[in-house]
Design a protein around this motif. Structure first.
Motif, PDB file in Angstrom:
ATOM      1  N   MET A   1      -6.218   9.215   1.083  1.00 35.28           N
ATOM      2  CA  MET A   1      -5.755   9.413  -0.270  1.00 35.28           C
ATOM      3  C   MET A   1      -4.377   8.806  -0.455  1.00 35.28           C
ATOM      4  O   MET A   1      -4.141   8.138  -1.461  1.00 35.28           O
ATOM      5  N   THR A   2      -3.513   9.043   0.504  1.00 37.09           N
ATOM      6  CA  THR A   2      -2.160   8.526   0.392  1.00 37.09           C
ATOM      7  C   THR A   2      -2.174   7.010   0.346  1.00 37.09           C
ATOM      8  O   THR A   2      -1.464   6.400  -0.449  1.00 37.09           O
ATOM      9  N   ALA A   3      -2.993   6.393   1.193  1.00 36.99           N
ATOM     10  CA  ALA A   3      -3.060   4.925   1.219  1.00 36.99           C
ATOM     11  C   ALA A   3      -3.593   4.378  -0.101  1.00 36.99           C
ATOM     12  O   ALA A   3      -3.198   3.292  -0.534  1.00 36.99           O
ATOM     13  N   ILE A   4      -4.463   5.114  -0.751  1.00 33.95           N
ATOM     14  CA  ILE A   4      -5.023   4.649  -2.025  1.00 33.95           C
ATOM     15  C   ILE A   4      -3.988   4.796  -3.135  1.00 33.95           C
ATOM     16  O   ILE A   4      -3.705   3.854  -3.876  1.00 33.95           O
ATOM     17  N   ASP A   5      -3.404   5.978  -3.271  1.00 30.23           N
ATOM     18  CA  ASP A   5      -2.500   6.239  -4.380  1.00 30.23           C
ATOM     19  C   ASP A   5      -1.080   5.724  -4.187  1.00 30.23           C
ATOM     20  O   ASP A   5      -0.423   5.344  -5.150  1.00 30.23           O
ATOM     21  N   ARG A   6      -0.612   5.731  -2.941  1.00 33.79           N
ATOM     22  CA  ARG A   6       0.789   5.358  -2.718  1.00 33.79           C
ATOM     23  C   ARG A   6       0.956   4.177  -1.767  1.00 33.79           C
ATOM     24  O   ARG A   6       2.069   3.839  -1.390  1.00 33.79           O
ATOM     25  N   GLY A   7      -0.171   3.586  -1.381  1.00 30.88           N
ATOM     26  CA  GLY A   7      -0.123   2.493  -0.421  1.00 30.88           C
ATOM     27  C   GLY A   7       0.299   1.179  -1.049  1.00 30.88           C
ATOM     28  O   GLY A   7       0.606   1.092  -2.246  1.00 30.88           O
ATOM     29  N   SER A   8       0.294   0.176  -0.228  1.00 28.08           N
ATOM     30  CA  SER A   8       0.655  -1.170  -0.669  1.00 28.08           C
ATOM     31  C   SER A   8      -0.566  -2.084  -0.554  1.00 28.08           C
ATOM     32  O   SER A   8      -1.626  -1.681  -0.073  1.00 28.08           O
ATOM     33  N   LEU A   9      -0.398  -3.311  -0.970  1.00 25.26           N
ATOM     34  CA  LEU A   9      -1.483  -4.284  -0.900  1.00 25.26           C
ATOM     35  C   LEU A   9      -2.017  -4.422   0.522  1.00 25.26           C
ATOM     36  O   LEU A   9      -3.233  -4.516   0.728  1.00 25.26           O
ATOM     37  N   SER A  10      -1.136  -4.390   1.516  1.00 24.94           N
ATOM     38  CA  SER A  10      -1.611  -4.517   2.906  1.00 24.94           C
ATOM     39  C   SER A  10      -2.474  -3.308   3.295  1.00 24.94           C
ATOM     40  O   SER A  10      -3.455  -3.457   4.030  1.00 24.94           O
ATOM     41  N   ASP A  11      -2.142  -2.117   2.807  1.00 24.39           N
ATOM     42  CA  ASP A  11      -2.967  -0.935   3.082  1.00 24.39           C
ATOM     43  C   ASP A  11      -4.352  -1.105   2.462  1.00 24.39           C
ATOM     44  O   ASP A  11      -5.367  -0.808   3.087  1.00 24.39           O
ATOM     45  N   TRP A  12      -4.373  -1.553   1.225  1.00 25.01           N
ATOM     46  CA  TRP A  12      -5.646  -1.706   0.508  1.00 25.01           C
ATOM     47  C   TRP A  12      -6.497  -2.801   1.133  1.00 25.01           C
ATOM     48  O   TRP A  12      -7.713  -2.697   1.182  1.00 25.01           O
ATOM     49  N   ARG A  13      -5.845  -3.850   1.630  1.00 25.82           N
ATOM     50  CA  ARG A  13      -6.587  -4.911   2.324  1.00 25.82           C
ATOM     51  C   ARG A  13      -7.219  -4.384   3.606  1.00 25.82           C
ATOM     52  O   ARG A  13      -8.345  -4.744   3.941  1.00 25.82           O
ATOM     53  N   ARG A  14      -6.493  -3.549   4.338  1.00 27.72           N
ATOM     54  CA  ARG A  14      -7.044  -2.966   5.568  1.00 27.72           C
ATOM     55  C   ARG A  14      -8.245  -2.076   5.256  1.00 27.72           C
ATOM     56  O   ARG A  14      -9.239  -2.092   5.976  1.00 27.72           O
ATOM     57  N   ILE A  15      -8.145  -1.306   4.187  1.00 29.20           N
ATOM     58  CA  ILE A  15      -9.276  -0.462   3.784  1.00 29.20           C
ATOM     59  C   ILE A  15     -10.468  -1.349   3.440  1.00 29.20           C
ATOM     60  O   ILE A  15     -11.588  -1.116   3.888  1.00 29.20           O
ATOM     61  N   GLY A  16     -10.220  -2.403   2.647  1.00 27.03           N
ATOM     62  CA  GLY A  16     -11.298  -3.323   2.265  1.00 27.03           C
ATOM     63  C   GLY A  16     -11.928  -4.005   3.464  1.00 27.03           C
ATOM     64  O   GLY A  16     -13.154  -4.140   3.550  1.00 27.03           O
TER      65      GLY A  16
END
Length: 135
Positions: A1-16
């Motif tokens: 949740m934290t990575a989605i709401d407060r993360g950065s582009l690099s976090d979202w890329r890792r999730i993807g």
């Protein structure tokens, strides 16, 4: 949740990237649950698109693989299989490459045609039983 709401582009890329590896796995299920609860509508929309695209890619690949297997089971050329299936060779080519996904009805029809052709070949195959000797 934290990575989605407060993360950065690099976090979202890792999730993807993780979802790309296993778009129907446990992580994908966890991501779906987290996206239902997340607050950042933009990130939620982007990650839902990424998940859907990854799942679509896997599904297309599996359908293309099954059609290629059925083409081989049919025992003729892809063009002959296309004719038996009631489609054009060019359309069949798009199915086999995975660029176009046929309907479920077309996939089932392809499997039935391939199975029927395989049974016919088995029925006409000479027996490997030894020949009877002289009496």
């Amino acid at each position: 949740m934290t990575a989605i709401d407060r993360g950065s582009l690099s976090d979202w890329r890792r999730i993807g990237a993780a979802v790309d590896v296993e778009p129907y796995g446990e992580l994908a299920e966890q991501l779906t649950t987290a996206l239902d609860l997340a607050e950042d509508a933009g990130v939620v929309a982007a990650l839902r698109r990424r998940l859907a695209a990854s799942q679509d890619r896997v599904a297309r690949s599996l359908v293309a693989h099954r059609l290629n297997e059925n083409t081989a089971r049919f025992g003729g050329t892809a063009a002959a299989f296309a004719r038996a299936l009631g489609t054009s060779p060019s359309r069949m080519s798009t199915y086999l490459r995975g660029t176009v996904t046929p309907s479920a009805a077309v996939l089932v029809k392809a499997e039935l045609i391939a199975e029927s052709a395989a049974r016919r070949r088995e029925a006409v195959r000479p027996s490997s039983a030894p020949a009877a000797g002289p009496d």
